[in-house]
Each structure stands twice: as C-alpha cells, then as structure tokens.
Design an enzyme around this catalytic site. Structure first.
Site, PDB file in Angstrom:
ATOM      1  N   LYS A   1     -29.403  24.025 -16.739  1.00  0.00           N
ATOM      2  CA  LYS A   1     -28.681  24.567 -17.931  1.00  0.00           C
ATOM      3  C   LYS A   1     -29.670  25.236 -19.079  1.00  0.00           C
ATOM      4  O   LYS A   1     -29.653  25.978 -19.679  1.00  0.00           O
ATOM      5  CB  LYS A   1     -27.964  23.672 -18.355  1.00  0.00           C
TER       6      LYS A   1
ATOM      7  N   GLN B   1     -28.478  19.554 -12.720  1.00  0.00           N
ATOM      8  CA  GLN B   1     -28.219  19.531 -14.180  1.00  0.00           C
ATOM      9  C   GLN B   1     -29.239  20.253 -15.069  1.00  0.00           C
ATOM     10  O   GLN B   1     -29.055  20.582 -16.258  1.00  0.00           O
ATOM     11  CB  GLN B   1     -28.059  17.922 -14.568  1.00  0.00           C
TER      12      GLN B   1
ATOM     13  N   THR C   1     -53.686  57.465 -20.315  1.00  0.00           N
ATOM     14  CA  THR C   1     -53.991  56.802 -19.515  1.00  0.00           C
ATOM     15  C   THR C   1     -55.232  55.938 -19.467  1.00  0.00           C
ATOM     16  O   THR C   1     -55.915  56.581 -20.074  1.00  0.00           O
ATOM     17  CB  THR C   1     -54.075  57.670 -17.910  1.00  0.00           C
ATOM     18  N   HIS C   2     -55.326  54.805 -18.907  1.00  0.00           N
ATOM     19  CA  HIS C   2     -56.213  53.994 -19.199  1.00  0.00           C
ATOM     20  C   HIS C   2     -56.623  53.657 -20.744  1.00  0.00           C
ATOM     21  O   HIS C   2     -57.745  53.401 -21.099  1.00  0.00           O
ATOM     22  CB  HIS C   2     -57.626  54.531 -18.736  1.00  0.00           C
TER      23      HIS C   2
ATOM     24  N   ASN D   1     -18.965  18.669  -9.469  1.00  0.00           N
ATOM     25  CA  ASN D   1     -19.827  19.544  -8.670  1.00  0.00           C
ATOM     26  C   ASN D   1     -19.356  21.039  -8.548  1.00  0.00           C
ATOM     27  O   ASN D   1     -20.155  22.033  -8.852  1.00  0.00           O
ATOM     28  CB  ASN D   1     -20.232  19.014  -7.322  1.00  0.00           C
TER      29      ASN D   1
ATOM     30  N   ASN E   1     -48.246  42.370 -41.281  1.00  0.00           N
ATOM     31  CA  ASN E   1     -48.283  41.976 -39.534  1.00  0.00           C
ATOM     32  C   ASN E   1     -47.047  42.391 -38.988  1.00  0.00           C
ATOM     33  O   ASN E   1     -46.067  42.150 -39.230  1.00  0.00           O
ATOM     34  CB  ASN E   1     -48.836  40.492 -39.507  1.00  0.00           C
TER      35      ASN E   1
ATOM     36  N   SER F   1     -26.204  14.887 -20.226  1.00  0.00           N
ATOM     37  CA  SER F   1     -26.354  16.218 -20.563  1.00  0.00           C
ATOM     38  C   SER F   1     -25.473  16.853 -21.757  1.00  0.00           C
ATOM     39  O   SER F   1     -25.787  18.142 -22.065  1.00  0.00           O
ATOM     40  CB  SER F   1     -26.197  17.085 -19.440  1.00  0.00           C
TER      41      SER F   1
ATOM     42  N   SER G   1     -49.932  37.689 -44.986  1.00  0.00           N
ATOM     43  CA  SER G   1     -50.859  36.510 -44.636  1.00  0.00           C
ATOM     44  C   SER G   1     -51.068  35.610 -45.697  1.00  0.00           C
ATOM     45  O   SER G   1     -50.805  35.960 -46.735  1.00  0.00           O
ATOM     46  CB  SER G   1     -52.416  37.094 -44.370  1.00  0.00           C
TER      47      SER G   1
ATOM     48  N   GLU H   1     -44.787  41.158 -31.944  1.00  0.00           N
ATOM     49  CA  GLU H   1     -45.819  40.080 -31.466  1.00  0.00           C
ATOM     50  C   GLU H   1     -45.045  38.968 -31.183  1.00  0.00           C
ATOM     51  O   GLU H   1     -45.394  38.388 -30.009  1.00  0.00           O
ATOM     52  CB  GLU H   1     -46.778  39.742 -32.387  1.00  0.00           C
TER      53      GLU H   1
ATOM     54  N   TYR I   1     -24.978  19.565  -3.412  1.00  0.00           N
ATOM     55  CA  TYR I   1     -25.393  19.055  -4.708  1.00  0.00           C
ATOM     56  C   TYR I   1     -26.193  18.049  -4.925  1.00  0.00           C
ATOM     57  O   TYR I   1     -26.184  16.923  -4.150  1.00  0.00           O
ATOM     58  CB  TYR I   1     -24.050  18.742  -5.710  1.00  0.00           C
TER      59      TYR I   1
ATOM     60  N   LYS J   1     -52.596  42.162 -46.021  1.00  0.00           N
ATOM     61  CA  LYS J   1     -52.202  42.230 -44.610  1.00  0.00           C
ATOM     62  C   LYS J   1     -50.647  42.565 -44.687  1.00  0.00           C
ATOM     63  O   LYS J   1     -49.955  42.064 -45.269  1.00  0.00           O
ATOM     64  CB  LYS J   1     -52.471  40.996 -44.019  1.00  0.00           C
TER      65      LYS J   1
HETATM   66  N1  ARG Z   1     -23.636  17.155 -15.272  1.00  0.00           N
HETATM   67  C1  ARG Z   1     -23.415  17.550 -14.139  1.00  0.00           C
HETATM   68  C2  ARG Z   1     -24.452  18.982 -13.857  1.00  0.00           C
HETATM   69  O1  ARG Z   1     -24.694  19.391 -14.683  1.00  0.00           O
HETATM   70  C3  ARG Z   1     -22.143  17.671 -13.401  1.00  0.00           C
HETATM   71  C4  ARG Z   1     -21.869  17.401 -12.028  1.00  0.00           C
HETATM   72  C5  ARG Z   1     -22.304  16.104 -11.709  1.00  0.00           C
HETATM   73  N2  ARG Z   1     -21.955  15.644 -10.394  1.00  0.00           N
HETATM   74  C6  ARG Z   1     -22.277  14.407  -9.962  1.00  0.00           C
HETATM   75  N3  ARG Z   1     -21.921  14.199  -8.695  1.00  0.00           N
HETATM   76  N4  ARG Z   1     -22.993  13.767 -10.599  1.00  0.00           N
HETATM   77  O2  ARG Z   1     -24.855  19.200 -12.878  1.00  0.00           O
END
Ligand code: ARG
Length: 472
Positions: free
Chosen positions: A332, A329, A162-163, A117, A292, A30, A284, A297, A324, A290
């Site tokens: 995020k 993960q 309205t409407h 965690n 826009n 990650s 455009s 939008e 957990y 145009k």
């Molecule tokens: N990168 C993990 C997350 O975003 C961190 C926690 C990972 N913990 C684990 N026991 N694998 O959640």
C-alpha cells in the site's frame, strides 16, 4: 483473563493464549496508512452484504441494519470522529468492529463468505481504479495546456538538438507537441492497465473460495467491475496490477522529468529560452540574485522516488508462494505514494505550463547559430541531382569556410556558394533561411507550422477541446 482478552482485543483470540506484544502489534498494524481505503472498503462491504441478502444468506433486516450502520460510520469518518485503533490492526477490522458495536449480530454476519484477503484485494482495486480516473483527467488537462501553448508558437523557431548540439531548426510548437504524444501514450497505458485492475477478487475468500452459494457476478456488476477473477488463489495473492500501475506511473514521471530537464536548461541565463513565473520558483538564502526553477527540479527528483516504488513492489512480489502472504500488506505505501506523487506533479504542471514565458528572440538567435540549415543545403544539392553522400561532403566544406569566417551559411554570397558547387543557383534564396527550413518539412509528423497546426487540430479533437466547444 483469557475470556476478557478474547472478547476485547482481537478478532481471532480464541486460538491464542496471550495478547500480541506491543512491538508486534505496531509492527503488523496497517491502519495508519490503509485507513484511506475506508470509503472503498465500505463500498465493497455494501455490495457483498446486498449479494448475501439476495442469495438468502443474510436476512433483509440484517441488510438494513448493516446499511444504517455504514451510513453512521461514513458520517463519523467524514467528521473525523471515527476512533481508529491500532489494536484492531487494519481498516477492515476497525470498520467491522464499529459496525458490530452499532448494529450487533448483523455486523458479525457481514464477514460470511469473505476473508480480509479477498476484501483487501478488492479495496485496492477499487481505490486504484478511481485513482487512474483522476490521473486520466490530469493527463488530459496537461495535454490541453501544451496544445494551447503550441498553438501560440506554431511558427516560433528554435534550434532542434541532437547530442545537445544545434542540429536543425524546429518550431517550438512542434517541440511542445512531442510531449503531448508522450502524455497521450501515458494515458493510453493507464487505460490499458485499468482493464486488468477492474476485475473482482471478492468471492475468493481466504484462498480457496467459499462453501456458500455466492453470486460473484452480481457483486462485480454492482461495483462496476468488468469481470471476475478466474482463480481464487491468484485473486487474493497477485499484485501485478499494482506493479503495472507503478510502471505506468514511472513512465509518466520519466516524461515529466525529461521536460523538467529542458525547462531547467532553457531557464538558465546562458540559454534564456524561457522564464518561469516567480510563483513556481524560489530564491537562495545566500545569493540574492538567484531565481531557481525548483518545481521542475523537484519533479525530476521525485521521478527517482516513483521508480523506487516500482522496484519495491516487484521485489515484494517476486518471492511469494501462493496464495496470500502478509508481505502483501507492504503493497500500500509504495502504491499510494506513487499515485500521490504523479497526481501532484501533473497538477502543478497543469498550472505551470501556461505560465511559461517564451523568449522567441533568444530561441531564434540560437537557431541562427550552429549552421542549423546545413542539411537544407545538402537536400538542395540532391534535388539538383547530386548524390546525397557527395552533397554531404560539399556542404561540410562550405560549413568549414563559413566557420572560419565567422558567418552563417545564409550569409555566404551566391558566388562563394557556387565555389563549392555550380549546381547552386539563385533559387537557393529562401532555402538557407530558418523559415524556409522549417516550412519545407511539410509532411505528417514534420515541424512545418502548417503541420503543427494540423497536429493541434487532431489533438484537440481527441481531447474533446476543439476551439469553440468549451468557449475557448
Ligand atoms: N491488512 C491486510 C493487508 O493489507 C489485510 C489482509 C490480512 N489477511 C490476513 N490473513 N492476515 O494485506
């Protein structure tokens, strides 16, 4: 081979007899997106280390080394010199590994009484708390822009719909203040959400708490948390606070999207109520004439994206047993993107709203069409003693006649009007005019210019932008 791999490649190798496959490594990593948590990760680690030293788990010398190590790391990250490695999976392991390289055993001791965690749960909450504060500023700035524009247009008359049919005349200032109300509830919602975000998970460790004599309240205080999560299993696993945030973010976008829809409509040459400065529009590639309204939008379009993130997080959470799971993960990217999208959208609207060019003449012309003062005539008859339902019917007949003749109610002569009811007298004068109509709605929350000005004063006080206070 085993020994070399144990030391170099991962944080948990001793249990494993082969390194993780390349595909799995990329799949589970990650760091490409959670590295934006680096600053809060370090903030959390410093508070944890300080607490460990305070209760005697860490020596003063180790604490000093850790502090020095982190300041080097912050410098490296700031300079773009930090070497992020996908081999180390996430932001936490990357930073811990570098700390250990820099300060040796003190770095290895930092993770005492902690797990990734509770660490990651703490990081997200710290990050989200800061983000909510930035959003609050942006929401206030946008409300202030609306209030300023509403002040200029407290008496500008437009048709209220309205409407999407002309209903009754309103003031443009009043219309704009409707959005201020929406945005103020949005800010209120975020503040409420912030209280539940601002609880400390650290100390929950992996799931059950820790056997070390930690002081969670001390960590909470030093990180500015209002409280400490009361159950370790819950603390490491639930992301309801992020879901709640995304719900609040979706509502903000929904409001911006409604406004965007109006801006697009108002800017259509058929309506022509407003124009937006060229810097917020595009042309455009094929039609040279145009112009826009791309910004509104796109904002309308991005609303779908934020709604999607809300549903993604709800779905992410719904099947998870305690405590957990790695599923989390995945919290995020939706959370980051929802926050980024809302913040960018609000900031661009803060710039765009004061640039709205209002075509008061076009608004007025549209309000004068469509018998927008028909209700005023009915109300007049009621004041003269006619029951409202009868007045409604009487005015319907008058509207039909005016419509057949192609004129407005205000253009019918007194004699013609008296043909529908002899309760109608000379004092009908101003009642059927647009100004008479709006200024008669003179109560709290009504569209009368006097009420718009009073509402503006209230908003300015709430927003801390009373005229004169900031030099305006
Ligand atoms: N990168 C993990 C997350 O975003 C961190 C926690 C990972 N913990 C684990 N026991 N694998 O959640």
């Amino acid at each position: 081979m085993t020994e070399q791999f144990r030391n170099k490649d991962t944080a948990w190798s001793a249990r494993f007899t082969e390194p993780v496959s390349e595909l799995v490594k990329r799949y589970t990593a990650s760091v490409s997106f959670d590295r934006r948590l680096a600053t809060v990760d370090i903030r959390g680690s410093l508070a944890h280390a300080e607490m460990l030293a305070h209760v005697g788990i860490l020596s003063a010398a180790d604490l000093l080394s850790i502090r020095n190590g982190f300041s080097t790391i912050e410098q490296e990250i700031g300079d773009g010199a930090f070497n992020w490695s996908v081999d180390l999976e996430d932001v936490h392991l990357n930073i811990e590994r570098r700390l250990t390289e820099l300060v040796g055993d003190a770095g290895k001791r930092l993770h005492t009484a902690r797990s990734r965690n509770d660490q990651v749960a703490t990081d997200i909450r710290l990050w989200l708390r800061d983000t909510i504060d930035e959003l609050d500023l942006a929401l206030r700035a946008l409300q202030t822009e609306f209030v300023d524009l509403a002040e200029t247009h407290a008496g500008t008359i437009m048709p209220g719909f309205t409407h999407l049919q002309v209903a009754q005349p309103v003031t443009f200032g009043h219309h704009l203040l409707a959005y201020v109300e929406m945005l103020s509830r949005d800010a209120w919602r975020l503040q409420d959400c912030r209280r539940r975000v601002n609880q400390l998970p650290l100390g929950a460790a992996a799931l059950a708490g820790t056997s070390f004599p930690i002081d969670r309240a001390r960590v909470a205080r030093s990180l500015g948390f209002e409280g400490v999560c009361g159950n370790s299993l819950d603390a490491v696993s639930d992301r309801d606070f992020a879901i709640e945030f995304c719900a609040a973010a979706s509502l903000i976008m929904m409001h911006i999207s409604r406004l965007s829809e109006e801006l697009v409509l108002w800017m259509s040459p058929r309506v022509g109520f407003i124009d937006l400065p060229d810097r917020f529009c595009t042309g455009s590639s094929i039609m040279p004439q145009k112009k826009n309204p791309d910004v509104p939008e796109l904002a309308r379009g991005k609303t779908g994206r934020v709604n999607g993130h809300l549903v993604a997080l709800l779905t992410l959470m719904k099947g998870q047993p305690l405590a957990y799971n790695k599923d989390n993960q995945e919290d995020k990217e939706p959370l980051f993107d929802a926050a980024d999208t809302v913040l960018q959208t609000l900031r661009i609207f803060v710039e765009m709203v004061p640039g709205i060019e209002v075509r008061a003449d076009r608004m007025r012309m549209a309000a004068a069409e469509g018998f927008s003062t028909a209700t005023d005539l009915a109300d007049y008859l009621v004041r003269k003693g006619m029951p409202f339902r009868d007045a409604h019917e009487t005015v319907a007949l008058a509207v039909r006649k005016a419509s057949e003749r192609g004129v407005d109610l205000a253009e019918l002569t007194l004699e013609e009007l008296r043909g529908f009811s002899n309760l109608i007298e000379k004092d009908i004068g101003g009642v059927l005019t647009l100004e008479g109509s709006v200024s008669s709605r003179d109560h709290f929350g009504g569209t009368a210019p006097a009420q718009v000005r009073a509402a503006i004063a209230g908003h300015r006080e709430r927003l801390g932008t009373a005229v004169g206070e900031d030099g305006r």
